[in-house]
Design an enzyme around this catalytic site. Structure first.
Site: not given
Ligand SMILES: O=C(O)C(=O)C[C@H](O)[C@H](O)CO
Ligand SMILES: [Mg+2]
Length: 402
Positions: A210, A147, A262, A159, A236, A212, A402, A283, A339
């Site tokens: 990602d 990644r 996630e 991020y 992602e 995010h 975030w 995920r 991951e």
């Molecule tokens: O690992 C990832 O894909 C993430 O997005 C990590 C996250 O920000 C994290 O696990 C939040 O606690």
């Molecule tokens: Mg993530």
């Protein structure tokens, strides 16, 4: 057979972890992870004050009944606190059952479907050059999938870009750190990163990215289109997924594979995404989705629609979740990728485990159960420390994702 004791252990070997340990009258114990980054004590209390008192005296072999008892029995369903707490108990019960059967957990689930679990690591840098070097480092470590996240010109923090090289940890302050986000700067920048990465390393390795949760659906569609020439393994969390329909708009504009989930807690969070084939990878990890008992239902639904697994595995997922996930990944027919962010040596010492990395794959090991334990004396050395994830605002001060 009965459960005669259960406890919650909170420890902070560099970051907070919440762990459940269940003891039985047969001398066999099981361990489960309940860590919810930045909200750890709420799950510890949910377990300590509400679930564990109802667990004592039950037959640990009745995993399904115990799952339904806590899920239906609470009356209040779903949500990250509830489902992480149920997950921890469920993981510990599967650990006990596999130990009683004298089998590694993957055998109890149906046996291995593959020889190793392909993982992706995290390469990140303050700028494109640093990120390119980091991807090269991961390639030299044997990773097949990487990644890539980079600092963005004009933004102070991005991020996925940490301070250290191996142990990225975003929950870094006793109160949330404030960061600033700008979508235009990001969208102008990311295609350049992947253009240079493919230019340097070719197409032999899988590259992932990602977002995010930072884009609106039409922006995500545009990014997907711009990234198509670089053949990403996945994009992602392209947009927040509370509205599952949002992914339809992205799909209408790009063929980039989409991964999400996630932050999901149950099959209901991804049912429409899966049934409408709006995503390619799910995920949701074992700790978020109520443990193996419920994750199996999600994976089976996904299999019907050719959606593959790609479980979350950042450092806030404890070695207990990682070990359990690796047994699940070894068995699940529709596995995609896992991951993997390495834990610190302090964390590894608190959680002795059987899994290991070799040649781009993680291997669960052949220990009976899920192969991860907790060393309580080590854990006691590291008391809980408040730590929060950052928050993000737009340049004009508006709260953002975030
Ligand atoms: O690992 C990832 O894909 C993430 O997005 C990590 C996250 O920000 C994290 O696990 C939040 O606690
Ligand atoms: Mg993530």
């Amino acid at each position: 057979m009965r459960i005669d004791a259960a406890k919650v252990i909170v420890t902070c070997p560099g970051r907070n972890f919440v762990t459940v340990k269940i003891m039985t009258d047969q001398g066999v114990h099981g361990v489960g992870d309940a860590t919810l980054n930045g909200r750890e004590l709420s799950v510890a209390s949910y377990l300590q004050d509400h679930l564990l008192p109802c667990l004592i005296g039950r037959d640990p072999r009745r995993i399904e009944d115990i799952w339904q008892y806590f899920y239906r029995g609470a009356y209040w369903r779903r949500g990250p606190v509830t489902m992480s707490a149920i997950a921890a108990i469920d993981m510990a019960l599967w650990d006990i059952k596999a130990k009683m059967a004298n089998m590694p957990l993957y055998d109890l689930l149906g046996g291995k479907s593959r020889e190793g679990v392909m993982v992706y690591g995290h390469a990140n840098g303050a700028d494109i050059e640093q990120t390119i070097d980091e991807v090269g480092r991961y390639i030299s470590l044997g990773y097949r999938a990487i990644r890539a996240q980079s600092g963005i010109p004009g933004l102070a923090a991005a991020y996925g870009v940490g301070r250290g090289k191996d142990y990225y940890e975003p929950a870094d302050a006793a109160l949330p750190t404030e960061t600033v986000w700008d979508t235009a700067k990001y969208l102008n920048f990311v295609p350049k990163l992947f253009d240079k990465l493919r230019d340097r390393y070719g197409f032999e390795h899988h590259l992932l990215h990602d977002v995010h949760h930072r884009l609106r659906p039409i922006e995500a569609g545009r990014l997907g289109k711009m990234l198509e020439p670089y053949g990403l393994f996945w994009l992602e969390d392209a947009t927040p997924a509370e509205n599952q329909e949002a992914f339809r708009l992205i799909r209408q504009h790009t063929t980039i594979p989409l991964a999400v989930g996630e932050v999901f807690n149950t099959v209901w969070d991804c049912k429409d995404l899966i049934q409408n084939q709006l995503i390619d990878y799910i995920r949701t990890p074992v700790v978020r989705a109520g443990g193996i008992t419920h994750l199996r239902r999600i994976a089976d639904l996904a299999a019907l629609y050719q959606v593959q697994t790609g479980f979350h595995g950042a450092t806030d997922l404890s070695p207990v979740t990682m070990g359990t996930a690796l047994h699940f990944d070894s068995w699940v027919p529709n596995f995609g990728i896992q991951e993997y962010m390495r834990h610190t040596p302090e964390t590894d010492a608190v959680f002795p485990h059987a899994y290991h990395f070799a040649d781009g794959y993680l291997h669960p090991g052949d220990a009976i159960g899920h192969g991860v334990d907790i060393d309580e004396a080590e854990a006691a050395k590291y008391p809980y420390k408040p730590a929060y994830l950052p928050v993000a605002r737009l340049e004009d001060g508006t709260m953002f994702n975030w």
